[in-house]
Design a protein around this motif. Structure first.
Motif, short mmCIF file in Angstrom:
data_model
loop_
_atom_site.label_atom_id
_atom_site.label_comp_id
_atom_site.label_asym_id
_atom_site.label_seq_id
_atom_site.Cartn_x
_atom_site.Cartn_y
_atom_site.Cartn_z
N ILE A 1 0.85 -1.20 0.00
CA ILE A 1 0.00 0.00 0.00
C ILE A 1 0.88 1.25 0.00
CG2 ILE A 1 -1.69 1.33 1.31
CD1 ILE A 1 -2.84 -1.33 2.30
N SER A 2 0.65 2.12 -0.97
CA SER A 2 1.42 3.37 -1.06
C SER A 2 0.63 4.57 -0.55
CB SER A 2 1.85 3.61 -2.50
OG SER A 2 0.72 3.68 -3.37
N ALA A 3 -0.71 4.43 -0.46
CA ALA A 3 -1.55 5.53 0.04
C ALA A 3 -2.90 4.96 0.47
CB ALA A 3 -1.75 6.60 -1.02
N THR A 4 -3.53 5.66 1.42
CA THR A 4 -4.90 5.34 1.83
C THR A 4 -5.70 6.64 1.77
OG1 THR A 4 -4.17 3.53 3.26
CG2 THR A 4 -6.38 4.41 3.63
N ILE A 5 -6.78 6.63 0.99
CA ILE A 5 -7.54 7.85 0.72
C ILE A 5 -8.91 7.77 1.38
CG2 ILE A 5 -8.42 9.35 -1.10
CD1 ILE A 5 -6.49 7.77 -3.02
N PRO A 6 -9.25 8.69 2.27
CA PRO A 6 -10.62 8.73 2.83
C PRO A 6 -11.62 9.14 1.74
CG PRO A 6 -9.07 10.02 4.15
CD PRO A 6 -8.39 9.72 2.85
N ASN B 1 -8.29 10.03 -13.39
CA ASN B 1 -9.19 10.00 -12.25
C ASN B 1 -9.55 8.59 -11.82
OD1 ASN B 1 -9.68 12.94 -12.06
ND2 ASN B 1 -10.68 12.67 -14.04
N VAL B 2 -9.99 8.48 -10.57
CA VAL B 2 -10.53 7.23 -10.04
C VAL B 2 -11.87 7.58 -9.42
CG1 VAL B 2 -10.19 5.32 -8.45
CG2 VAL B 2 -8.21 6.35 -9.59
N TYR B 3 -12.91 6.79 -9.75
CA TYR B 3 -14.26 7.06 -9.28
C TYR B 3 -14.70 5.97 -8.30
CZ TYR B 3 -14.20 10.27 -13.24
OH TYR B 3 -13.87 11.26 -14.12
N VAL B 4 -15.28 6.39 -7.17
CA VAL B 4 -15.64 5.45 -6.10
C VAL B 4 -17.09 5.68 -5.70
CG1 VAL B 4 -15.08 4.60 -3.79
CG2 VAL B 4 -13.27 5.55 -5.25
N THR B 5 -17.89 4.61 -5.69
CA THR B 5 -19.27 4.72 -5.20
C THR B 5 -19.29 4.54 -3.69
OG1 THR B 5 -19.66 2.36 -5.61
CG2 THR B 5 -20.33 3.90 -7.33
N ASN B 6 -20.03 5.41 -3.02
CA ASN B 6 -20.19 5.35 -1.56
C ASN B 6 -21.64 4.96 -1.26
OD1 ASN B 6 -17.47 6.48 -1.19
ND2 ASN B 6 -18.38 8.37 -1.96
N VAL B 7 -21.83 3.68 -0.97
CA VAL B 7 -23.17 3.11 -0.94
C VAL B 7 -24.03 3.68 0.19
CG1 VAL B 7 -22.56 1.12 0.50
CG2 VAL B 7 -24.42 0.91 -1.17
N ASN B 8 -23.43 4.08 1.29
CA ASN B 8 -24.20 4.62 2.41
C ASN B 8 -24.38 6.13 2.34
OD1 ASN B 8 -24.33 2.03 3.50
ND2 ASN B 8 -22.46 2.31 4.71
N ALA B 9 -23.59 6.79 1.50
CA ALA B 9 -23.66 8.25 1.40
C ALA B 9 -24.40 8.72 0.16
CB ALA B 9 -22.25 8.83 1.40
N THR C 1 -3.12 11.50 -9.63
CA THR C 1 -1.76 11.98 -9.41
C THR C 1 -1.51 12.34 -7.96
OG1 THR C 1 -1.66 12.85 -11.67
CG2 THR C 1 -0.04 13.69 -10.10
N THR C 2 -2.47 13.03 -7.36
CA THR C 2 -2.30 13.49 -5.98
C THR C 2 -2.88 12.53 -4.94
OG1 THR C 2 -4.39 14.73 -6.01
CG2 THR C 2 -2.39 15.88 -6.76
N ASN C 3 -3.63 11.52 -5.40
CA ASN C 3 -4.30 10.58 -4.49
C ASN C 3 -5.18 11.30 -3.46
OD1 ASN C 3 -3.32 8.19 -5.60
ND2 ASN C 3 -1.47 8.21 -4.35
N SER C 4 -5.97 12.24 -3.96
CA SER C 4 -6.87 12.99 -3.08
C SER C 4 -8.21 13.20 -3.77
CB SER C 4 -6.27 14.35 -2.71
OG SER C 4 -6.03 15.13 -3.87
N VAL C 5 -9.29 13.25 -2.96
CA VAL C 5 -10.64 13.49 -3.48
C VAL C 5 -10.78 14.99 -3.77
CG1 VAL C 5 -13.10 13.44 -2.96
CG2 VAL C 5 -11.63 11.54 -2.23
N TYR C 6 -11.16 15.32 -5.00
CA TYR C 6 -11.34 16.73 -5.33
C TYR C 6 -12.78 17.07 -5.68
CZ TYR C 6 -11.27 15.71 -10.39
OH TYR C 6 -11.56 15.24 -11.65
N TYR C 7 -13.66 16.06 -5.75
CA TYR C 7 -15.07 16.34 -6.03
C TYR C 7 -15.91 15.19 -5.50
CZ TYR C 7 -18.60 19.12 -8.48
OH TYR C 7 -19.63 19.95 -8.78
#
Length: 414
Positions: free
Chosen positions: A127-132, A148-156, A165-171
């Motif tokens: 693991i090189s990064a963990t992104i909330p 980009n990487v897109y993630v579904t949040n089933v409870n939200a 590139t930055t491994n951070s959520v921007y939207y």
């Protein structure tokens, strides 16, 4: 002499199809993966993995398959040359979705209970990064352009957009109730998300990160995938025992296909002619002819199969050596074709720097003779007209601005 040429042609054909002809099915009840030859539609191997395997992603070059083991909190790495597990990687709590980056250097794993995404370096398998992300991270899909990487949040009821590139959520994009499966179009312009609780699919613009359309489909929508040319989206409806076919030009359902009991995972063959649907309660996989939208075969696999994610490699190696290993992905549809075909190019970040007005698509016959050249001027889609090409198999090569090979593949004219 005729026999020698025949053997040479057959040999080249087998080399070209070393990858892109295999499907991998996670059997959550057996803790195994069934390996299916999609040419013969038969199970050719069964691989033991971790406990309760669910999510799956095949590397773009077809050499590795990554399996999420939900109850083990781990990822199994399968070497496709040996059909054996070569590594096991610990991840977060309750992992489910998984996606490999287009260049194969990173894996993204969504951890449901942790509401995070683990980024794994595929060289070190660490693991090189963990992104909330949002609450209940479930499905994940890396865009073909690698941005980009897109993630579904089933409870939200949201989709998190991660800068690769930055491994951070921007939207964060609001969607409908309980988003689960997710897929990005081959040209990275649209994202489709299935929403389990209200039986719908959201079409999202990648440029604005806003929902464009909400398309109603069957009951308990589960997973989603694109056709290679991006013209269609296929979504499984677990309670309806159907697959919805969506026309992406007008975002409406164009067909509904009856399948087995509790369909979950879904993937398309690299040439776009066959659709594979995993039936969780049947222990089977249906094969669908995408021209007729009918089931043509049923393959029996293990107990409680899932395979949420891309479980068929989109790569077809060509047997033509390339001196540059780039992250550019190329697909052609339809293939075979009779009049015209569309070549879709997802330029890798290293390859885009080698593309200019000198870039071209070169087509060769089986004797290695160049029979057609098409200029490429910063294009992502190229129309190939048959013109005077005879029936048969051809190689294609994309040439960069310094004369180097950026991508290679094969096509068939009939």
């Amino acid at each position: 002499m005729k026999k020698i040429i025949t053997f040479l042609v057959v040999g080249l054909f087998l080399v070209m199809n070393a990858h892109g002809q295999t499907a991998y099915i996670t059997n959550s009840g057996d803790n195994t993966v069934s390996v299916i030859n999609i040419v013969t539609n038969t199970v050719v191997a069964t691989i033991p993995v971790g406990t309760t395997p669910h999510g799956i992603s095949v590397s773009s070059d077809g050499t590795k398959v990554y399996i999420v083991n939900d109850s083990d909190n781990s990822v199994s790495v399968i070497n496709t040359a040996t059909n054996s597990v070569s590594a096991t990687i610990p991840v977060g709590n309750g992992p489910y979705g998984i996606s490999v980056s287009p260049d194969g250097s990173k894996i993204y794993v969504a951890n449901w209970f942790d509401s995070t995404v683990c980024v794994i370096n595929t060289v070190s398998n660490s693991i090189s990064a963990t992104i909330p992300v949002g609450n209940g991270a479930y499905g994940v899909s890396a865009s073909p352009d690698g941005l980009n990487v897109y993630v579904t949040n089933v409870n939200a009821n949201t989709v998190s957009v991660i800068n690769a590139t930055t491994n951070s959520v921007y939207y964060t994009i609001p969607v409908c109730a309980q988003p689960t499966g997710i897929a990005v179009s081959p040209n990275s312009s649209k994202i489709y998300v299935v929403n389990t609780s209200n039986n719908s699919v959201n079409a999202i613009s990648a440029s604005t990160n806003h929902v464009l359309d909400t398309i109603m489909i069957g009951a308990n929508a589960a997973c989603v995938t694109f056709s290679p040319d991006g013209s269609r989206v296929y979504a499984t409806n677990a309670y309806s025992n159907t697959v919805s076919v969506i026309n992406t030009n007008i975002d409406t359902v164009s067909a509904t296909i009856p399948v087995g009991n509790y369909p979950l995972g879904i993937s398309v063959s690299p040439d776009g002619t066959k659709l594979y649907v995993v039936n969780g309660s049947d222990g089977s996989v249906n094969v669908i002819n995408t021209s007729t939208n009918t089931v043509t075969d049923t393959i029996h696999v293990g107990n409680s199969p899932v395979s949420e994610g891309n479980f068929i490699s989109t790569h077809i190696s060509s047997g033509i050596p390339s001196q540059n290993n780039t992250s550019t992905n190329v697909s052609i549809y339809p293939n075979p074709f009779s009049t015209t075909a569309t070549l879709v190019i997802n330029w890798g970040r290293d390859a885009i720097n080698r593309v200019s007005t000198n870039t071209s698509l070169q087509i060769f016959n089986l004797l290695g003779q160049e029979v057609k050249t098409i200029p490429i001027i910063n294009q992502k889609e190229i129309t190939i007209n048959r013109d005077n090409l005879a029936d048969g198999m051809y190689f294609y090569k994309i040439i960069g601005n310094k004369g180097e090979s950026v991508a290679v593949g094969k096509m068939v004219v009939e």
